[in-house]
Write an enzyme that holds these catalytic residues in place. Structure first.
Site: not given
Ligand code: DX5
Ligand code: ZN
Length: 228
Positions: A18, A43, A45, A47, A76, A78, A149, A155, A184-185, A206
């Site tokens: 990510s 990936h 993200d 937001m 992704h 969000m 998720m 974050f 993811d997460g 990430g």
């Molecule tokens: C969170 C994101 C993830 C995030 C993952 O809202 O959708 O993709 O970047 O990061 P890690 O792997 O550090 O939890």
């Molecule tokens: Zn994500």
């Protein structure tokens, strides 16, 4: 339909770093680096400061990342109003575009998937840790990918929520062999193993990759490619 997500041998997990956890002063270099280190997807993200309490990247960033690496771009969304952004993100070079079921009622979700397909991308649908898996019922037959998720989105660097593993197990049985199941997460070596055992086949990571100097080694370990 585009096939990038499905060219990989079945049952071999794909790793999707990510870019949210990368050094934002050098995003292109960071994308190229994880490609060299063996990643399968990138990936991205997106937001909007409304669906989640953070702001990140738009279609211009996707277009720039497309030029910086050859990885499949896994975007992704969000955002509260995904239908506004389908066209610009698909046209920017996205390969797979995922939106959240919480903001799109079932019938409209099927229409959004069709629109994403018409624009040449595969389509994913995501659900938050507190969202019941039944909300996906209208789409799990038509989406190319379901994204579970395993943190509350917003974050990088949060702790994995193990309760979501039952959703992964349930969805694995519902999805066909040509549908991907992404998580993811909070994915690290230990949680990757749990997610793969539950049936996930794309792991987003990430902090575990971008905030680690041993990126190639970490990607191998996340994939379950342990030294024998
Ligand atoms: C969170 C994101 C993830 C995030 C993952 O809202 O959708 O993709 O970047 O990061 P890690 O792997 O550090 O939890
Ligand atoms: Zn994500």
């Amino acid at each position: 339909m585009p096939t990038e997500l499905f060219q990989h041998p079945p049952h071999l997990p794909l790793i999707a770093p990510s870019i949210l956890a990368a050094d934002f002063a050098k995003l292109g270099d960071e994308a190229a680096d994880v490609e060299r280190c063996g990643a399968d997807l990138l990936h991205v993200d997106v937001m909007d400061g409304h669906f989640v309490p953070n702001l990140t990247m738009g279609p211009d960033a996707v277009q720039a990342l497309k030029k910086s690496c050859g990885l499949v771009l896994d975007v992704h969304l969000m955002v509260s109003e995904p239908w506004q952004f389908i066209d610009p993100f698909c046209k920017a070079g996205t390969n797979n575009l995922t939106f959240h079921i919480e903001v799109v009622p079932g019938g409209l979700a099927v229409d959004l998937i069709k629109r994403i397909h018409d624009l040449g991308c595969t389509a994913g649908v995501s659900l938050n840790p507190d969202t019941p898996v039944e909300t996906l019922k209208a789409v799990w037959g038509v989406a190319d990918l379901i994204l579970v998720m395993s943190v509350h989105p917003g974050f990088t660097g949060q702790q994995f929520i193990p309760e979501v593993l039952s959703k992964v197990q349930f969805l694995r049985h519902e999805l066909g062999p040509h549908q991907r199941l992404e998580i993811d997460g909070g994915i690290g070596i230990r949680t990757a193993h749990q997610a793969l055992s539950a049936g996930a086949d794309i792991l987003v990571a990430g902090a575990a990759i971008f905030r680690n100097p041993q990126r190639a080694e970490t990607i191998k370990l996340l994939r379950g490619d342990y030294p024998r």
